[in-house]
Design an enzyme around this catalytic site. Structure first.
Site, PDB file in Angstrom:
ATOM      1  N   ARG A  21       0.836  -1.212   0.000  1.00 25.92           N
ATOM      2  CA  ARG A  21       0.000   0.000   0.000  1.00 25.92           C
ATOM      3  C   ARG A  21       0.869   1.261   0.000  1.00 25.92           C
ATOM      4  O   ARG A  21       2.086   1.200   0.214  1.00 25.92           O
ATOM      5  CB  ARG A  21      -0.941   0.019   1.210  1.00 25.92           C
ATOM      6  CG  ARG A  21      -0.293   0.262   2.541  1.00 25.92           C
ATOM      7  CD  ARG A  21      -1.315   0.721   3.599  1.00 25.92           C
ATOM      8  NE  ARG A  21      -0.635   1.074   4.827  1.00 25.92           N
ATOM      9  CZ  ARG A  21      -0.698   0.369   5.940  1.00 25.92           C
ATOM     10  NH1 ARG A  21      -1.421  -0.721   5.992  1.00 25.92           N
ATOM     11  NH2 ARG A  21      -0.043   0.778   7.014  1.00 25.92           N
ATOM     12  N   ALA A  22       0.197   2.360  -0.263  1.00 29.56           N
ATOM     13  CA  ALA A  22       0.774   3.701  -0.135  1.00 29.56           C
ATOM     14  C   ALA A  22       2.097   3.835  -0.911  1.00 29.56           C
ATOM     15  O   ALA A  22       2.168   3.475  -2.079  1.00 29.56           O
ATOM     16  CB  ALA A  22       0.908   4.052   1.351  1.00 29.56           C
ATOM     17  N   ILE A  23       3.137   4.355  -0.255  1.00 27.06           N
ATOM     18  CA  ILE A  23       4.389   4.626  -0.971  1.00 27.06           C
ATOM     19  C   ILE A  23       4.975   3.334  -1.554  1.00 27.06           C
ATOM     20  O   ILE A  23       5.429   3.300  -2.706  1.00 27.06           O
ATOM     21  CB  ILE A  23       5.417   5.313  -0.035  1.00 27.06           C
ATOM     22  CG1 ILE A  23       4.899   6.703   0.382  1.00 27.06           C
ATOM     23  CG2 ILE A  23       6.775   5.429  -0.715  1.00 27.06           C
ATOM     24  CD1 ILE A  23       5.741   7.403   1.451  1.00 27.06           C
ATOM     25  N   ASP A  67       7.920 -10.554   7.976  1.00 29.33           N
ATOM     26  CA  ASP A  67       8.038  -9.325   8.772  1.00 29.33           C
ATOM     27  C   ASP A  67       9.499  -8.894   8.691  1.00 29.33           C
ATOM     28  O   ASP A  67      10.396  -9.724   8.930  1.00 29.33           O
ATOM     29  CB  ASP A  67       7.626  -9.647  10.226  1.00 29.33           C
ATOM     30  CG  ASP A  67       7.496  -8.400  11.076  1.00 29.33           C
ATOM     31  OD1 ASP A  67       8.424  -7.568  11.067  1.00 29.33           O
ATOM     32  OD2 ASP A  67       6.466  -8.261  11.754  1.00 29.33           O
ATOM     33  N   VAL A  68       9.742  -7.635   8.364  1.00 30.56           N
ATOM     34  CA  VAL A  68      11.142  -7.206   8.191  1.00 30.56           C
ATOM     35  C   VAL A  68      11.958  -7.299   9.478  1.00 30.56           C
ATOM     36  O   VAL A  68      13.187  -7.260   9.437  1.00 30.56           O
ATOM     37  CB  VAL A  68      11.243  -5.776   7.601  1.00 30.56           C
ATOM     38  CG1 VAL A  68      10.669  -5.718   6.201  1.00 30.56           C
ATOM     39  CG2 VAL A  68      10.607  -4.731   8.513  1.00 30.56           C
ATOM     40  N   ASN A  94      11.200  -0.041   2.209  1.00 24.92           N
ATOM     41  CA  ASN A  94      10.107   0.920   2.414  1.00 24.92           C
ATOM     42  C   ASN A  94       9.361   0.697   3.726  1.00 24.92           C
ATOM     43  O   ASN A  94       8.878   1.654   4.335  1.00 24.92           O
ATOM     44  CB  ASN A  94       9.126   0.802   1.236  1.00 24.92           C
ATOM     45  CG  ASN A  94       7.796   1.471   1.526  1.00 24.92           C
ATOM     46  OD1 ASN A  94       7.663   2.688   1.478  1.00 24.92           O
ATOM     47  ND2 ASN A  94       6.793   0.658   1.867  1.00 24.92           N
ATOM     48  N   TYR A 162      10.877   8.413  16.110  1.00 22.33           N
ATOM     49  CA  TYR A 162      10.837   8.325  14.641  1.00 22.33           C
ATOM     50  C   TYR A 162      12.014   9.085  14.021  1.00 22.33           C
ATOM     51  O   TYR A 162      12.698   8.587  13.130  1.00 22.33           O
ATOM     52  CB  TYR A 162       9.508   8.869  14.128  1.00 22.33           C
ATOM     53  CG  TYR A 162       9.327   8.763  12.626  1.00 22.33           C
ATOM     54  CD1 TYR A 162       8.916   7.566  12.040  1.00 22.33           C
ATOM     55  CD2 TYR A 162       9.563   9.851  11.781  1.00 22.33           C
ATOM     56  CE1 TYR A 162       8.743   7.463  10.655  1.00 22.33           C
ATOM     57  CE2 TYR A 162       9.391   9.760  10.403  1.00 22.33           C
ATOM     58  CZ  TYR A 162       8.980   8.564   9.848  1.00 22.33           C
ATOM     59  OH  TYR A 162       8.814   8.469   8.470  1.00 22.33           O
ATOM     60  N   LYS A 166      15.017   7.522  11.606  1.00 23.49           N
ATOM     61  CA  LYS A 166      15.272   7.900  10.215  1.00 23.49           C
ATOM     62  C   LYS A 166      16.684   8.473  10.038  1.00 23.49           C
ATOM     63  O   LYS A 166      17.296   8.303   8.985  1.00 23.49           O
ATOM     64  CB  LYS A 166      14.195   8.864   9.719  1.00 23.49           C
ATOM     65  CG  LYS A 166      12.826   8.189   9.570  1.00 23.49           C
ATOM     66  CD  LYS A 166      12.865   7.025   8.560  1.00 23.49           C
ATOM     67  CE  LYS A 166      11.523   6.355   8.382  1.00 23.49           C
ATOM     68  NZ  LYS A 166      11.545   5.274   7.371  1.00 23.49           N
TER      69      LYS A 166
HETATM   70  P1  NDP Z   1       2.128   3.080   5.500  1.00 18.47           P
HETATM   71  O1  NDP Z   1       1.936   2.910   6.955  1.00 18.47           O
HETATM   72  O2  NDP Z   1       0.994   3.600   4.683  1.00 18.47           O
HETATM   73  O3  NDP Z   1       2.594   1.700   4.843  1.00 18.47           O
HETATM   74  C1  NDP Z   1       3.678   0.995   5.420  1.00 18.47           C
HETATM   75  C2  NDP Z   1       3.737  -0.379   4.812  1.00 18.47           C
HETATM   76  O4  NDP Z   1       4.807  -1.096   5.471  1.00 18.47           O
HETATM   77  C3  NDP Z   1       2.466  -1.170   5.056  1.00 18.47           C
HETATM   78  O5  NDP Z   1       2.197  -2.000   3.951  1.00 18.47           O
HETATM   79  C4  NDP Z   1       2.824  -1.988   6.291  1.00 18.47           C
HETATM   80  O6  NDP Z   1       2.083  -3.191   6.416  1.00 18.47           O
HETATM   81  C5  NDP Z   1       4.282  -2.304   6.009  1.00 18.47           C
HETATM   82  N1  NDP Z   1       4.991  -2.691   7.217  1.00 18.47           N
HETATM   83  C6  NDP Z   1       5.018  -2.032   8.403  1.00 18.47           C
HETATM   84  N2  NDP Z   1       5.749  -2.718   9.289  1.00 18.47           N
HETATM   85  C7  NDP Z   1       6.190  -3.827   8.649  1.00 18.47           C
HETATM   86  C8  NDP Z   1       6.987  -4.924   9.038  1.00 18.47           C
HETATM   87  N3  NDP Z   1       7.485  -5.025  10.272  1.00 18.47           N
HETATM   88  N4  NDP Z   1       7.267  -5.885   8.125  1.00 18.47           N
HETATM   89  C9  NDP Z   1       6.762  -5.811   6.874  1.00 18.47           C
HETATM   90  N5  NDP Z   1       5.985  -4.798   6.443  1.00 18.47           N
HETATM   91  C10 NDP Z   1       5.704  -3.821   7.334  1.00 18.47           C
HETATM   92  O7  NDP Z   1       3.436   3.981   5.327  1.00 18.47           O
HETATM   93  P2  NDP Z   1       3.890   5.031   4.188  1.00 18.47           P
HETATM   94  O8  NDP Z   1       3.616   4.486   2.842  1.00 18.47           O
HETATM   95  O9  NDP Z   1       3.405   6.360   4.570  1.00 18.47           O
HETATM   96  O10 NDP Z   1       5.460   5.033   4.462  1.00 18.47           O
HETATM   97  C11 NDP Z   1       6.361   4.173   3.794  1.00 18.47           C
HETATM   98  C12 NDP Z   1       7.776   4.568   4.204  1.00 18.47           C
HETATM   99  O11 NDP Z   1       8.016   5.929   3.910  1.00 18.47           O
HETATM  100  C13 NDP Z   1       8.046   4.390   5.705  1.00 18.47           C
HETATM  101  O12 NDP Z   1       9.364   3.913   5.888  1.00 18.47           O
HETATM  102  C14 NDP Z   1       7.904   5.803   6.219  1.00 18.47           C
HETATM  103  O13 NDP Z   1       8.614   6.021   7.422  1.00 18.47           O
HETATM  104  C15 NDP Z   1       8.463   6.601   5.072  1.00 18.47           C
HETATM  105  N6  NDP Z   1       8.013   7.990   5.055  1.00 18.47           N
HETATM  106  C16 NDP Z   1       6.671   8.281   5.057  1.00 18.47           C
HETATM  107  C17 NDP Z   1       6.262   9.597   5.080  1.00 18.47           C
HETATM  108  C18 NDP Z   1       4.827   9.986   5.117  1.00 18.47           C
HETATM  109  O14 NDP Z   1       4.533  11.175   5.373  1.00 18.47           O
HETATM  110  N7  NDP Z   1       3.886   9.092   4.870  1.00 18.47           N
HETATM  111  C19 NDP Z   1       7.238  10.706   5.090  1.00 18.47           C
HETATM  112  C20 NDP Z   1       8.605  10.273   5.086  1.00 18.47           C
HETATM  113  C21 NDP Z   1       8.969   8.963   5.060  1.00 18.47           C
HETATM  114  P3  NDP Z   1       1.123  -3.490   7.696  1.00 18.47           P
HETATM  115  O15 NDP Z   1      -0.242  -3.322   7.167  1.00 18.47           O
HETATM  116  O16 NDP Z   1       1.464  -4.908   8.040  1.00 18.47           O
HETATM  117  O17 NDP Z   1       1.464  -2.534   8.788  1.00 18.47           O
END
Ligand code: NDP
Length: 257
Positions: A21-23, A67-68, A94, A162, A166
């Protein structure tokens, strides 16, 4: 010389953690459109439904549940693809979690450790697992999701854990870049501003913070996941062949002020 061809990833295999999802999902789509075969790592099969739906566009998308923070599982997935004769040549670290609004004095040991476990350990476990096969085959490109929070301290919300996680991702990026450059492996990061994703939207208090964030942003807006994915695609591709150890701001100018 074709400059457009430098962005092509035909024949590459790209792993995107949290690519459901998302990014992460946009990164998976961007890399797939450029020709890469994609492996999405998610914690459950269901989390990867939207990534699997990209197959309808003719893209090669595989999913592995993991899980990472589980380093043994990351090693297992990396070894599986290396053993198939087609190892991952691109890794997008990501997966990450947010945790804003908790004052430092109220952060529990568990909060702190969970943040470091996912955002820092997870990036290292994956880089080590997939990177060892890149090192042995003398080619690879890793792109980490850092954050502007690794460069500045956000306001008005406190989010020390956080921010520190980062900043660690940024220095991990530079350290691995320096160590693996002579093996033909590049390691870079993007440092985005606030991006419109569930990570931001899921925090109710952010609604009141958004006007403050935008007033602090020269471009006066948040970013989209697609705008981050474009930068990730560039760094992953041969178009960035001279870049390693770079932390690329994708922040609407936020860190200029
Ligand atoms: P989201 O929370 O929307 O998505 C994160 C994704 O990572 C989800 O699919 C989630 O799955 C997965 N995930 C989380 N923890 C784990 C894990 N332990 N093992 C495997 N998968 C995992 O985040 P964003 O898309 O917003 O962010 C993506 C990246 O970009 C992150 O690293 C974030 O810190 C960084 N970022 C985001 C910003 C923002 O404003 N959104 C700004 C700057 C950086 P699950 O459903 O299982 O949780």
């Amino acid at each position: 010389m074709s400059y457009q061809k430098k962005f092509r990833l035909d024949g590459e295999r790209a792993v995107v953690t949290g690519g459901g999802r998302a990014i992460g999902l946009c990164c998976a789509e961007a890399l797939a459109e450029a020709g890469a075969a994609i492996v999405v790592i998610e914690r459950s099969e269901k989390d990867a439904d939207e990534a699997i739906a990209l197959r309808s566009k003719g893209y090669e998308i595989e999913v592995r549940v993991g899980d990472v923070t589980d380093s043994a599982r990351m090693e297992e997935i990396a070894a599986e693809f290396a053993g198939s004769g087609r190892p991952a040549t691109i890794l997008v670290n990501n997966a990450g979690i947010g945790q804003n609004g908790i004052a430092a004095e109220d952060v529990t040991d568990a909060d702190w450790l969970r943040m470091m476990n996912v955002n820092v350990n997870g990036v290292f476990w994956c880089s080590r697992a997939f990177g060892r096969h890149m090192v042995s085959s003398k080619r690879g490109s890793i792109v980490n999701l850092g954050s502007m929070s690794g460069n500045i301290c956000n306001r008005p919300q406190p989010q020390t854990a956080y921010n520190v996680s980062k900043a660690a991702v940024h220095h991990l990026t530079k350290s691995l870049a320096a160590e693996w450059a002579h093996h033909g492996v590049r390691v870079n990061a993007v440092a985005p501003t606030y991006i419109e994703t569930p990570m931001v939207a899921s925090v109710e208090a952010n609604k009141e913070r958004i006007p403050i964030w935008l007033a602090d942003t020269p471009m006066g807006r948040m970013g989209t996941p697609e705008e981050v994915a474009s930068a990730v695609l560039f760094l992953a591709s041969g178009a960035a062949s001279l870049m390693t150890g770079a932390i690329v701001n994708v922040d609407a100018g936020f860190t200029c002020w």
